[in-house]
Design an enzyme around this catalytic site. Sequence first.
Site, mmCIF file in Angstrom:
data_model
loop_
_atom_site.group_PDB
_atom_site.id
_atom_site.type_symbol
_atom_site.label_atom_id
_atom_site.label_comp_id
_atom_site.label_asym_id
_atom_site.label_seq_id
_atom_site.Cartn_x
_atom_site.Cartn_y
_atom_site.Cartn_z
ATOM 1 N N LYS A 101 -16.878 49.491 107.251
ATOM 2 C CA LYS A 101 -16.116 50.273 108.246
ATOM 3 C C LYS A 101 -17.099 50.560 109.376
ATOM 4 C CE LYS A 101 -15.255 53.724 110.033
ATOM 5 N NZ LYS A 101 -15.453 53.916 111.512
ATOM 6 N N CYS A 123 -32.154 56.817 116.329
ATOM 7 C CA CYS A 123 -32.410 57.931 115.395
ATOM 8 C C CYS A 123 -33.895 58.150 115.180
ATOM 9 C CB CYS A 123 -31.706 57.675 114.080
ATOM 10 S SG CYS A 123 -31.947 56.010 113.495
ATOM 11 N N GLU A 160 -28.681 57.156 105.809
ATOM 12 C CA GLU A 160 -29.650 57.077 106.918
ATOM 13 C C GLU A 160 -29.119 58.006 107.995
ATOM 14 O OE1 GLU A 160 -32.450 55.478 107.085
ATOM 15 O OE2 GLU A 160 -32.304 54.107 105.389
ATOM 16 N N GLU A 183 -31.335 67.108 117.131
ATOM 17 C CA GLU A 183 -31.300 65.736 117.623
ATOM 18 C C GLU A 183 -30.405 65.678 118.857
ATOM 19 O OE1 GLU A 183 -29.181 62.696 115.323
ATOM 20 O OE2 GLU A 183 -31.041 61.575 115.474
HETATM 21 P P1 NAD Z 1 -21.054 59.727 112.906
HETATM 22 O O1 NAD Z 1 -21.631 60.315 111.683
HETATM 23 O O2 NAD Z 1 -20.005 60.468 113.627
HETATM 24 O O3 NAD Z 1 -20.418 58.294 112.603
HETATM 25 C C1 NAD Z 1 -21.077 57.293 111.840
HETATM 26 C C2 NAD Z 1 -20.034 56.480 111.101
HETATM 27 O O4 NAD Z 1 -19.375 57.333 110.173
HETATM 28 C C3 NAD Z 1 -18.939 55.886 111.991
HETATM 29 O O5 NAD Z 1 -18.549 54.634 111.487
HETATM 30 C C4 NAD Z 1 -17.803 56.883 111.832
HETATM 31 O O6 NAD Z 1 -16.560 56.320 112.058
HETATM 32 C C5 NAD Z 1 -17.964 57.277 110.377
HETATM 33 N N1 NAD Z 1 -17.392 58.586 110.036
HETATM 34 C C6 NAD Z 1 -17.185 59.663 110.848
HETATM 35 N N2 NAD Z 1 -16.606 60.663 110.153
HETATM 36 C C7 NAD Z 1 -16.460 60.215 108.879
HETATM 37 C C8 NAD Z 1 -15.930 60.785 107.680
HETATM 38 N N3 NAD Z 1 -15.450 62.029 107.665
HETATM 39 N N4 NAD Z 1 -15.969 60.052 106.557
HETATM 40 C C9 NAD Z 1 -16.466 58.818 106.552
HETATM 41 N N5 NAD Z 1 -16.957 58.203 107.649
HETATM 42 C C10 NAD Z 1 -16.964 58.902 108.801
HETATM 43 O O7 NAD Z 1 -22.288 59.405 113.813
HETATM 44 P P2 NAD Z 1 -22.307 58.660 115.203
HETATM 45 O O8 NAD Z 1 -21.924 59.616 116.252
HETATM 46 O O9 NAD Z 1 -21.546 57.388 115.099
HETATM 47 O O10 NAD Z 1 -23.866 58.258 115.299
HETATM 48 C C11 NAD Z 1 -24.828 59.121 115.809
HETATM 49 C C12 NAD Z 1 -25.626 59.747 114.682
HETATM 50 O O11 NAD Z 1 -26.056 58.777 113.730
HETATM 51 C C13 NAD Z 1 -26.891 60.389 115.174
HETATM 52 O O12 NAD Z 1 -26.993 61.663 114.608
HETATM 53 C C14 NAD Z 1 -28.008 59.484 114.645
HETATM 54 O O13 NAD Z 1 -29.229 60.090 114.392
HETATM 55 C C15 NAD Z 1 -27.441 58.943 113.426
HETATM 56 N N6 NAD Z 1 -28.056 57.647 113.134
HETATM 57 C C16 NAD Z 1 -28.988 57.548 112.129
HETATM 58 C C17 NAD Z 1 -29.605 56.347 111.872
HETATM 59 C C18 NAD Z 1 -30.631 56.187 110.787
HETATM 60 O O14 NAD Z 1 -30.980 55.067 110.459
HETATM 61 N N7 NAD Z 1 -31.147 57.234 110.209
HETATM 62 C C19 NAD Z 1 -29.272 55.260 112.615
HETATM 63 C C20 NAD Z 1 -28.325 55.391 113.616
HETATM 64 C C21 NAD Z 1 -27.721 56.587 113.859
#
Ligand code: NAD
Length: 463
Positions: A170, A279, A245, A371
Amino acid sequence: MKAHDGMYIGGTWRPAATADTIAVVNPADEQVLAHVPAGTADDVDAAVRAARAAFPGWAATPPADRAARLATLRDVLAARQGEIAETVTAELGAPPKLAGTVHAGLPVLVAGSYAELAATYAFEEKVGNSTVLHEPIGVVGAITPWNYPLHQIVAKVAPALAAGCTVVLKPAEDTPLTAQLFAEALDEAGLPAGVFNLVTGLGPVAGQALAEHPDVDLVSFTGSTAVGRRIGATAGGAVKRVALELGGKSANVILPGADLARAVAVGIANVMSNSGQTCSAWTRMLVHTDQYDEAVALAAEAVAKYTPGDRLGPLVNARQQQRVRGYIEQGVAEGARLVAGGPEAPRETGYYVAPTVFADVTAEMTIAQEEIFGPVVSILRYEDEDDALRIANGTVYGLAGAVWGPQDEAVAFARRMDTGQVDINGGRFNPLAPFGGYKQSGVGRELGSHGLAEYLHTKSLQF
Ligand code: NAD
C-alpha cells in the site's frame, strides 16, 4: 500522465472494488496529473488472498531462482530509469537531477544488492548439533511513504522477495504512480502471479485494513511515528511481527579540529536535498561556541545556492507546506534567529518553502525537538563534548547523524550517540549497511543482510 485504473492483484490489473479515486497532484504547479483507484478493505482482502495462495510456491522456489528474478527486476528498473525519474519529478516535485540519480538510481542498486544476497545468504546454518533453518515469514503487508517513493518500496519488497515472502504493498497516496511503475517492472521481470500485489488507497482506509488483516504475517511500515505507533500496537495485539521505520531529528556534530567549511556545506546540502523530506536529514547542526559565528555565516552562504524551483523542489503537498511554515513561525516565536529564509512562500504557485536557517536555537525549542520534514536547519551552540552529546542525544529520535573532526575523536563521539547510523567526516551512503532507528525512530533494520533477516524466522532441527 499515464495511470492504471485498477489494482495489481494476482498478476493482473483488476478493477477496484469501488469507483472511488484519488487525485495525484504535481506539487510544483498544483495541477492534477492523474487519478488512481482508492482501495478499500475488499481490495486489500483480495490482494492478501492472492499473496497467501502464492506463498507456498514462492517460498519453495530455490534462492538462486529468486535471485534471478531480482536480477531481472534490477535490469528492468535500470532500463526504465528515465521514465521513473520523470514520474517522481511529476508527483513528488523532485528536481530532475535528484530524481535521476537518487530516486531512480538507488532502487537499481538496492534491487541488485538483494539479487546477490538471495543467491549467497546462509538460509541454513549449523549450531552445534542443530541445523538452523531461516524460513520466510509469509505474507508481508508493506506500507510506504512518499518521500523516496521507489526507494522505500524497493527497500521492503526486494528483501521480502529474496527471503521467499509474498507481498501486498500500500504506497503513499501522494505518490502512487511510481508504485504502479514498480508493479509493471515486477510483471515484466516475470514474477509469478500473486507474489507481489499492489493496492493504492488512503492510509486510514486501505493502509489500516492491511495493517489489521489477520492473514498478514508481518507488517513493514515506513512513515510517521504517530501512525507507526498505532500499527505497532495493532501488530502487538495480534502477536505478529512488525518493522517500523519512523521519524528522525538527526544531529550534525562539528567538533573543534573539523574542516568547518566542508562540514557546514555538506550539512546544509544534506538537509536541502529532497527539500528536507528525508527522515535521516541532519536538521540540527551542533557547533562549538568558539566557531559558532563563523559556522552561521558559512551556513547562510551555503543555503543561498538552493533556489526554490531550481535546485530546491517544492514540498509534496499543501498540508506539508503549511506544516513546515508553521514550524518556522514557531521557531521565530520561541526566540530563534532567522539567518536565511522564513515562513513566506517563495513562489506563488507550487508548495515551496524557502530554504531556512535558524541560529541561536536551544535544545529545548520545538524546532530542535520535533521533526519538521522541510528545508529547515537549526544551528545549536555547545560548550564542550559532553554538552554536545547531551544535545545530540536529547530528542525522542535516533535515526542517523554525522560527526566531523579528527578521525579518532569523531569515532569516539559516534560510539556514544544513541542513533542507528553515523557518517564520519562525510562518509558515503552504503546501501548494504543496516538502516533504522534507536528510540522512537523505529523497530528493525532495512537494507543489506540485516534487512533480509527481518523477513525470516528460524527453525532448529536437532540431531
Ligand atoms: P504517514 O505516516 O502519514 O504515511 C505513511 C504511510 O502510512 C502512507 O502510505 C499512508 O497512507 C499510510 N497510513 C497513514 N495512516 C495510516 C493508518 N492509520 N494505518 C495504516 N497506514 C496508514 O507519513 P507520511 O506523511 O507519508 O511520511 C512522512 C513521515 O514519514 C515523516 O515523519 C518521516 O520521518 C517518516 N519517514 C520515515 C522514514 C524512515 O526510514 N525512518 C522514511 C521516510 C519517511
